[in-house]
Design a protein around this motif. Structure first.
Motif, PDB file in Angstrom:
ATOM      1  N   ILE A 123       0.844  -1.203   0.000  1.00 51.86           N
ATOM      2  CA  ILE A 123       0.000   0.000   0.000  1.00 51.86           C
ATOM      3  C   ILE A 123       0.879   1.254   0.000  1.00 51.86           C
TER       4      ILE A 123
ATOM      5  N   ASN B 215       0.824   4.075  -2.863  1.00 49.54           N
ATOM      6  CA  ASN B 215       0.541   5.480  -2.544  1.00 49.54           C
ATOM      7  C   ASN B 215       1.667   6.390  -3.020  1.00 49.54           C
TER       8      ASN B 215
ATOM      9  N   ASN C 293       1.434   6.783  -6.734  1.00 46.20           N
ATOM     10  CA  ASN C 293       0.289   7.618  -7.119  1.00 46.20           C
ATOM     11  C   ASN C 293       0.526   9.115  -6.910  1.00 46.20           C
TER      12      ASN C 293
ATOM     13  N   LYS D  13      -3.713   6.694 -11.612  1.00 45.57           N
ATOM     14  CA  LYS D  13      -3.517   6.273 -10.223  1.00 45.57           C
ATOM     15  C   LYS D  13      -4.000   4.836 -10.005  1.00 45.57           C
TER      16      LYS D  13
ATOM     17  N   LYS E  52      -7.443  -2.797  -0.200  1.00 49.10           N
ATOM     18  CA  LYS E  52      -6.485  -2.238  -1.146  1.00 49.10           C
ATOM     19  C   LYS E  52      -5.545  -3.309  -1.692  1.00 49.10           C
TER      20      LYS E  52
END
Length: 546
Positions: A481, A485, A488, A496, A542
């Motif tokens: 994750i 992130n 992104n 994204k 996620k």
């Protein structure tokens, strides 16, 4: 390097000049069999005479299927000496794929070298002449050893001409059916000359051959070995690969990105990153650690360490630089005999594939597609004139299918592949390759395939490295994750990444999800998983485990 007119002329030069020098070093059962230039030449001429006795039509196509070994080089020489055209076949292909190439290429004979699974492939080999190397445990058709023991050397060795069709190389292909790329003798000689100008190798250098020789890059390296009178060592097996490479310490190495990722992974299994970083900060210890790691990897003496065939993550290149290993990324294709762009020790920009090689003309189409013209472009795809015509523009430039851009200093960055682009249900096109490279900074990820057809945002399908598999699920999810992130933060809104999906099964050659050179087969992966994209996207987690 001498200015030779053909691979065969080059070999014969060294055979005459240094007959007792070792040309090929073949490990078998832990022992090394040395083939001098004289021995290799004699065996090749006897095999060539065996081929001649098949009474094949002139310029017949002769297939060669084998893992990297001394007998590949000698078989290739024998095909040249007998005046025929070689059809290299990846040793990992299944019976259907082997049959497809043999039939399409009109092969009249096949030489079978070192194989892991010949029994599973035999049903794909039609009723054609066969020569088999018994040393590696198989015995079909005429035995190589019998021809060497009982046969005569060919009397009239074929003299290769520049425009002779030299080989037809069937691309492994991440999409569609394999295509037979036709190359002349001159194409290969022009290729090695261009490489030498950028990466000059001394005569009699040590080389290590492990990328499948059916692949264009390793096939060109084989030609380099003829031209510089190299000593070529082969790995005995996957299990002995690391020790074989360490023992060889080659001056030049070419590998695909996944090999370098595996090197890194093995190092970090022994020395965790935190400890390694600490040791590298200590002045005297720093030098000792670097030398030990270079020695263990077999790269202590390597002057040129090249990555190609697929994009390599800049983070991986930078990591190797911390231990004193400079990886130079290059770019080329089967169709242009790999002569396109290279980084060099004096001109190297990480994240790019370097500058155009001398005598290479390049232009970008309005869509950004890279178009190449050089002195060694293929003569076309075998038995496919219409498809051949479609990949050349009106000025004779080859349309690579790759999208790229140049910086102000002339370094080329590959930003994607035309066919790999996909459209989300928002109608936005996405090039997955740059995003995949950004995600690849995470060492828990082994392979990645970014997808998103028919859903609002892309998702990343991944397989885990050994480091990733060793982590707890909670720790792994947190790391993935965090990487998603971070990625992104620096990309457009429509790019994204929404989810990471961890695959149960690794992607490999056996299940048809990678090519023999370990590139991900995007189409095959999408075919299996596309029906699940919507449910994965709508999942509240996620990170999803398949």
């Amino acid at each position: 390097m001498q200015n030779f007119g053909s691979p065969l002329e080059a070999f014969q030069y060294w055979e005459k000049k240094t007959p007792n020098a070792v040309f090929l070093k073949q490990p078998v059962d832990g022992k090394i069999i040395n083939y001098t230039f004289a021995r290799a030449g004699q065996e090749s001429r006897k095999i060539a005479n065996g081929i001649k006795n098949f009474n094949l039509p002139k310029r017949s196509h002769i297939a060669l299927i084998s893992k990297n070994c001394a007998h590949w080089h000698m078989a290739d020489l024998a095909i040249m000496m007998s005046g025929h055209v070689s059809i290299p076949i990846y040793p990992s292909l299944n019976a259907d794929s082997v049959n497809q190439i043999l039939v399409h290429s009109d092969s009249k004979a096949i030489i079978i070298g070192k194989q892991d699974s010949l029994a599973s492939q035999q049903s794909g080999i039609p009723d054609i002449h066969k020569i088999c190397v018994g040393l590696y445990g198989d015995a079909v058709g005429v035995l190589w050893e019998d021809l060497v023991s009982n046969g005569q050397e060919i009397i009239n060795v074929h003299i290769q001409k520049p425009d002779d069709l030299y080989t037809i190389i069937y691309t492994s292909g991440t999409t569609g059916e394999p295509k037979g790329v036709m190359h002349t003798v001159n194409n290969f000689m022009e290729s090695i000359k261009a490489i030498y100008l950028r990466l000059p190798l001394a005569d009699n250098s040590k080389l290590f051959s492990f990328l499948p020789i059916a692949h264009i890059a390793e096939r060109v390296l084989e030609t380099v070995s003829f031209a510089i009178g190299a000593t070529v060592t082969f790995p005995e097996s996957l299990q002995t690969f690391a020790s074989d490479l360490e023992r060889t310490q080659p001056i030049f190495i070419f590998a695909v990105p996944r090999i370098y990722a595996k090197f890194q992974e093995k190092i970090l299994e022994k020395i965790p990153q935190k400890r390694l970083s600490m040791l590298l900060k200590i002045p005297i210890v720093n030098g000792i650690i670097k030398k030990k790691l270079q020695q263990k990897l077999g790269l202590r003496e390597a002057k040129f360490i090249i990555s190609g065939a697929a994009p390599i993550a800049p983070s991986l290149v930078n990591w190797f630089e911390t231990i004193g290993i400079t990886i130079l990324e290059g770019y080329g294709m089967t169709e242009d005999t790999i002569i396109s762009h290279f980084n060099t020790p004096t001109e190297n920009r990480v994240g790019t594939v370097g500058k155009a090689v001398d005598n290479v003309s390049v232009k970008l189409s309005p869509e950004g597609e890279i178009c190449i013209k050089n002195q060694c472009l293929m003569k076309g795809y075998y038995k496919a004139p219409d498809f051949t015509a479609s990949v050349f523009d009106e000025e004779g430039f080859f349309k690579t299918g790759d999208i790229g851009e140049y910086d102000h200093d002339g370094f080329l960055t590959i930003t994607g592949r035309v066919k790999d682009q996909f459209k989300t249900d928002k109608g936005k096109y996405i090039s997955p390759s740059p995003l995949e490279l950004k995600m690849s900074v995470n060492k828990d990820i082994d392979q990645i395939c970014l997808v998103g057809t028919g859903i609002p945002q892309p998702i990343a399908l991944i397989t885990l490295s050994e480091l990733g598999k060793a982590k707890s699920r909670a720790s792994l999810c947190a790391e993935l994750i965090a990487t998603m992130n971070l990625t992104n933060l620096h990309i457009e809104k429509h790019e994204k990444i929404e989810k990471v999906v961890v695959m149960q099964e690794d992607w490999n050659i056996d299940n048809g999800l990678t090519t023999p050179t370990m590139k991900v087969k995007r189409n095959a992966i999408e075919k299996i998983h596309r029906e699940f994209y919507k449910s994965w996207f709508e999942n509240e987690d996620k990170v999803i485990f398949e």
